[in-house]
Design an enzyme around this catalytic site. Structure first.
Site, short mmCIF file in Angstrom:
data_model
loop_
_atom_site.label_atom_id
_atom_site.label_comp_id
_atom_site.label_asym_id
_atom_site.label_seq_id
_atom_site.Cartn_x
_atom_site.Cartn_y
_atom_site.Cartn_z
N SER A 328 0.81 -1.22 0.00
CA SER A 328 0.00 0.00 0.00
C SER A 328 0.84 1.27 0.00
O SER A 328 1.55 1.55 -0.96
CB SER A 328 -0.96 -0.05 1.20
N GLU A 339 10.48 6.38 -9.70
CA GLU A 339 10.17 6.92 -11.02
C GLU A 339 10.31 8.44 -11.11
O GLU A 339 10.53 8.97 -12.21
CB GLU A 339 8.75 6.51 -11.42
N LYS A 353 -0.56 -4.08 -3.46
CA LYS A 353 -1.88 -3.54 -3.13
C LYS A 353 -2.02 -2.19 -3.81
O LYS A 353 -1.44 -1.20 -3.38
CB LYS A 353 -2.06 -3.39 -1.62
#
Length: 509
Positions: A328, A339, A353
Site C-alpha cells: 500500500s 520513477e 496492493k
C-alpha cells in the site's frame, strides 16, 4: 279568441305546477357550512378505517396490505426478512440478521479490502489509528478464505515470536478462522496485555503446521526508527504510515543533516501501509516541485495526478528497501521515489496492493470500509497483485525464515521433530556444529547446545527449553540484523554512487 285564452290559462297552470314541483320543502334541517364540512371529513375517516380493518383482520382477507417499497431493488430483501421474522422456527436476532445482510453485500464484492464492521469491530479498527493498542502486533489480511500475515510490526510480540509475511493463521486458541474476515480474526487475536494467545501457522510449503503461544503486549505506534554510523549513511526504517509518521521522519532527517548525512537508506520492508497522505508528504521531501508522486483513479473520469509541492528538499542519494511485506503506502512511496527521483529499489518484490479505501462511520457506531479507487505510479503503472519489482533482487538468507521454536517444548537427546531441525539449523547458522542436520536430536546436537549455553552464560544442560530457546532465537535475530543482506547491498550501491560522484567532480576541476 276564447280558445286562445283557454289555452293560455292551461299553459299558465302547467307552469305553476312545475314551479310547485321544484320548490324546496317547507320543512328542512338548517346546518352551518363549517359543521357540514367537519361531518363529511369524519364520515370519510370512519369509512376508510373500517375498510382497512375489515380487509386486514377480517376472516376472509380481500387483499394483503404491505408497506410501500421505497426502492424496488430491495423488495426481495424485505420479503425475505419478513418471511424469516414471521415463520422461522425460533425468534430471529434482528440486529444479527441485518448485519449479516450488509456483510453479504460486502462479501459479494470479492474485495479483501472492503468490509462492514459492527460496533465492536469498528472500535477495534479505530484503535489501530490511535497511539497504541494491545495485541500481538501483526497486520493481517483475508485472502482466498485464509487469514494471511502482511507483516509483523517492528519490535512487537509477533516479530519476536518469529511470525513472517505470508504466514497463514489457521486457528486462534484452537478455533478455526478460515472463512472469517480480517476484522473478525483481529477480534480473536487481540486481547489484554499479559494474556497469551495460541496461533497455529501454516508457512510456505511446510506440511507440518507451527503452533506458537504469544504473550500480548502494548503495541506503540512509533513508526520511524533511524541510525547513522561513521559512513554518514542514514538508515531510516518506516514501520507504518500514521498521522505522525511525517513529523517523525522530518525530525530524524533534520538531526542527521546537522551530523553530516551524505545518503539515505529508506527502509519500508514489512511495512503494511497506512495513510496515503503520509506517504505523499514524505515523497514530497525528495521529489522536485511539479513532478508526479502518484496518480489516483476513481470510478469516473481520468486519473488525478498528485504533484510534488515546494518546500524543504533532501537532494541526496537514496536507496529504498522493500520486500513481500511492503504494501500500500509503502509501495506508493517506493514507486514515487523510483520513477520521479531516481532512487534504486533493493530487496524482494513488494506485496501488490494498488487500491485506496475510505471509511464511512454510521450513526450506531459501525463502519463501512470500502475501496474508492486505485492508485498508479507516476508513470501510470498499476501494481495491484503484481507488486513493485526491485532494481536489485536480494534474497533473505535461509536462516531468516526458520520455524519458530516453542520455549515450553523441551528438545533433548532422542527428541525427533521439525523443531529439532530448526534448532540445528539455527545452531549451524550461528557457527556451532550440531552434526547432521535432520529431525533427530543426537549427542552432536547436545554438544553444540552446551557450547552455545556456555558462551551465553546459561546452565549447560545440553537441552533446548525456556531461556536457552529464547537466547537461541535472539542470537539468530541479532545475526540477521547485523548481516542484513539488503542493507549491505544498499550501502554498496550508495558507496559506489558517492565515489563515482566524487570522481566526476574531480575530473571536472
Amino acid at each position: 279568441m276564447d280558445d286562445q285564452n283557454q289555452q293560455g290559462n292551461e299553459q299558465t297552470e302547467q307552469i305553476e305546477k312545475q314551479e310547485e314541483q321544484v320548490k324546496p320543502a317547507k320543512k328542512f334541517i338548517r346546518i352551518k357550512p363549517f359543521t357540514f364540512i367537519m361531518l363529511m371529513c369524519l364520515t370519510i375517516l370512519l369509512t376508510a378505517g373500517l375498510t382497512i380493518f375489515a380487509l386486514t383482520f377480517g376472516e376472509e382477507k380481500v387483499v394483503e396490505v404491505s408497506p410501500p417499497v421505497e426502492r424496488e431493488e430491495f423488495s426481495k430483501l424485505y420479503e425475505a426478512y419478513d418471511e424469516l421474522k414471521e415463520k422461522y422456527y425460533v425468534e430471529i436476532d434482528e440486529d444479527a440478521v441485518i448485519s449479516g445482510a450488509i456483510n453479504g453485500m460486502f462479501d459479494a464484492l470479492e474485495d479483501p479490502y472492503s468490509d462492514f464492521m459492527d460496533e465492536m469491530e469498528a472500535e477495534q479498527f479505530n484503535s489501530d489509528l490511535s497511539s497504541s493498542f494491545q495485541g500481538i502486533g501483526a497486520e493481517i489480511q483475508e485472502r482466498n478464505g485464509n487469514i494471511v500475515v502482511v507483516s509483523p510490526i517492528k519490535n512487537s510480540p509477533a516479530e519476536k515470536a518469529g511470525i513472517l509475511p505470508e504466514d497463514i493463521i489457521l486457528t486462534v486458541n484452537g478455533e478455526s478462522i478460515q472463512g472469517m474476515s480480517a476484522t473478525e480474526a483481529v477480534l480473536l487475536i487481540r486481547g489484554e496485555k499479559g494474556t497469551p494467545v495460541t496461533l497455529t501457522i501454516q508457512r510456505g510449503d511446510s506440511k507440518e503446521p507451527i503452533e506458537m503461544t504469544i504473550i500480548r503486549d502494548d503495541i506503540p505506534i512509533e513508526t520511524v526508527y533511524g541510525e547513522m554510523g561513521e559512513d554518514k549513511i542514514a538508515h531510516i526504517q518506516i514501520t507504518s504510515f500514521s498521522e505522525q509518521t511525517y513529523n517523525e521522519i522530518v525530525k530524524i532527517l533534520e538531526e542527521y543533516e546537522k551530523e553530516g548525512m551524505k545518503s539515505i537508506i529508506l527502509d519500508v520492508r514489512q511495512n503494511p501501509g497506512g495513510y496515503l497522505t503520509s506517504a505523499i508528504d514524505i515523497a514530497n521531501l525528495f521529489i522536485d516541485e511539479g513532478k508526479p508522486i502518484v496518480q489516483l483513479q476513481s470510478r469516473e473520469g481520468g486519473p488525478e495526478v498528485m504533484l510534488a509541492e515546494g518546500g524543504k528538499k533532501y537532494k541526496l542519494p537514496v536507496v529504498v528497501l522493500i520486500d513481500n511485506g511492503s504494501a500500500s503506502a509503502s509501495e506508493i512511496l517506493a514507486g514515487a521515489l523510483s520513477e520521479s527521483y531516481g532512487a534504486k529499489i533493493v530487496g524482494l518484490t513488494s506485496f501488490g496492493k494498488g487500491t485506496v479505501q475510505t471509511v464511512s462511520y454510521l450513526p450506531d457506531g459501525s463502519n463501512l470500509k470500502y475501496t474508492t479507487g486505485k492508485w498508479l505510479t507516476p508513470n501510470g503503472n498499476w501494481i495491484n497483485e503484481k507488486g513493485i519489482k526491485p532494481d536489485v533482487v536480494v534474497e533473505y538468507p535461509d536462516y531468516a525464515t526458520l520455524t519458530y521454536i516453542d520455549p515450553e517444548t523441551e528438545l533433548k537427546v532422542e527428541s525427533a521433530s521439525a523443531a529439532v531441525n530448526s534448532a540445528e539449523r539455527m545452531l549451524s547458522a550461528l557457527g556451532y556444529d550440531p552434526g547432521t542436520i535432520d529431525d533427530k536430536f543426537d549427542e552432536a546436537t547436545s554438544d553444540a547446545v552446551k557450547e552455545f549455553q556456555a558462551q551465553h552464560e546459561l546452565e549447560q544442560t545440553g537441552t533446548i527449553v525456556g531461556d536457552t530457546t529464547y537466547a537461541l532465537m535472539d542470537a539468530l535475530r541479532e545475526k540477521i540484523d547485523k548481516e542484513d543482506p539488503h542493507v549491505l547491498k544498499a550501502i554498496e550501491l550508495l558507496t559506489d554512487k558517492s565515489a563515482n560522484k566524487q570522481k566526476s567532480a574531480s575530473e571536472g576541476q
